[in-house]
Design a protein around this motif. Sequence first.
Motif, short mmCIF file in Angstrom:
data_model
loop_
_atom_site.label_atom_id
_atom_site.label_comp_id
_atom_site.label_asym_id
_atom_site.label_seq_id
_atom_site.Cartn_x
_atom_site.Cartn_y
_atom_site.Cartn_z
N UNK A 28 0.83 -1.20 0.00
CA UNK A 28 0.00 0.00 0.00
C UNK A 28 0.87 1.26 0.00
N UNK A 29 1.89 1.27 0.83
CA UNK A 29 2.77 2.44 0.90
C UNK A 29 3.52 2.63 -0.42
N UNK A 30 4.00 1.54 -1.00
CA UNK A 30 4.75 1.64 -2.26
C UNK A 30 3.88 2.15 -3.40
N UNK A 31 2.60 1.83 -3.37
CA UNK A 31 1.75 2.21 -4.49
C UNK A 31 1.06 3.55 -4.31
N UNK A 32 1.00 4.08 -3.08
CA UNK A 32 0.23 5.30 -2.86
C UNK A 32 1.02 6.48 -2.29
N UNK A 33 2.20 6.25 -1.81
CA UNK A 33 2.97 7.37 -1.28
C UNK A 33 3.73 8.07 -2.40
N UNK A 34 3.79 9.36 -2.33
CA UNK A 34 4.49 10.15 -3.34
C UNK A 34 5.95 10.30 -2.91
N UNK A 35 6.85 10.10 -3.85
CA UNK A 35 8.27 10.23 -3.54
C UNK A 35 8.75 11.66 -3.80
N UNK A 36 9.86 11.99 -3.24
CA UNK A 36 10.46 13.31 -3.46
C UNK A 36 10.85 13.47 -4.93
N UNK A 37 11.35 12.40 -5.55
CA UNK A 37 11.71 12.46 -6.97
C UNK A 37 10.51 12.81 -7.83
N UNK A 38 9.36 12.20 -7.53
CA UNK A 38 8.14 12.51 -8.28
C UNK A 38 7.75 13.97 -8.09
N UNK A 39 7.81 14.45 -6.85
CA UNK A 39 7.45 15.84 -6.59
C UNK A 39 8.40 16.81 -7.29
N UNK A 40 9.70 16.51 -7.29
CA UNK A 40 10.67 17.36 -7.97
C UNK A 40 10.38 17.40 -9.47
N UNK A 41 10.08 16.25 -10.05
CA UNK A 41 9.77 16.18 -11.49
C UNK A 41 8.50 16.97 -11.79
N UNK A 42 7.48 16.79 -10.99
CA UNK A 42 6.20 17.49 -11.21
C UNK A 42 6.38 18.99 -11.06
N UNK A 43 7.17 19.41 -10.08
CA UNK A 43 7.43 20.84 -9.88
C UNK A 43 8.14 21.43 -11.09
N UNK A 44 9.09 20.72 -11.64
CA UNK A 44 9.80 21.18 -12.84
C UNK A 44 8.83 21.30 -14.02
N UNK A 45 7.92 20.34 -14.16
CA UNK A 45 6.93 20.40 -15.23
C UNK A 45 6.02 21.61 -15.06
N UNK A 46 5.57 21.86 -13.84
CA UNK A 46 4.69 22.99 -13.59
C UNK A 46 5.40 24.32 -13.84
N UNK A 47 6.67 24.41 -13.48
CA UNK A 47 7.44 25.63 -13.76
C UNK A 47 7.53 25.87 -15.26
N UNK A 48 7.78 24.80 -16.00
CA UNK A 48 7.88 24.91 -17.46
C UNK A 48 6.55 25.36 -18.05
N UNK A 49 5.45 24.77 -17.58
CA UNK A 49 4.13 25.16 -18.08
C UNK A 49 3.82 26.62 -17.75
N UNK A 50 4.20 27.05 -16.55
CA UNK A 50 3.96 28.44 -16.15
C UNK A 50 4.75 29.41 -17.02
N UNK A 51 6.01 29.09 -17.29
CA UNK A 51 6.83 29.94 -18.15
C UNK A 51 6.23 30.01 -19.55
N UNK A 52 5.77 28.88 -20.09
CA UNK A 52 5.14 28.87 -21.41
C UNK A 52 3.88 29.74 -21.41
N UNK A 53 3.06 29.61 -20.37
CA UNK A 53 1.82 30.39 -20.29
C UNK A 53 2.13 31.88 -20.22
N UNK A 54 3.09 32.28 -19.39
CA UNK A 54 3.44 33.69 -19.25
C UNK A 54 3.98 34.23 -20.57
N UNK A 55 4.82 33.44 -21.25
CA UNK A 55 5.37 33.86 -22.53
C UNK A 55 4.26 34.07 -23.56
N UNK A 56 3.35 33.12 -23.64
CA UNK A 56 2.25 33.24 -24.60
C UNK A 56 1.37 34.44 -24.27
#
Length: 83
Positions: free
Chosen positions: A34-62
């Motif tokens: 259960x923990x392996x399948x439902x807990x969020x890892x720091x690596x996942x959060x770092x990756x998602x944060x980088x994706x959100x930053x990229x999307x925000x920069x694209x939105x601001x640029x547009x």
Amino acid sequence: MPNNFDSVAFMDTLTEGGFSEKQAKALTSAMIQLMDSHLVTRDYLDLRLAQLKSELIQWITQWTLGAVVVQTGVIAVLFKLMH
């Protein structure tokens, strides 16, 4: 990030509480799955944060480019009306 779940201590707690060893092992295994399948890892959060930053920069640029186009159009119309 290492898993800090102490499965041996968990199984000991269960057996001290009246669970059989077989029940304690089964429940411990289920908890680990259960923990392996439902807990969020720091690596996942770092990756998602980088994706959100990229999307925000694209939105601001547009949005900025769109605003520049609108401003240019307004200036062109005003210039045309003044001459």
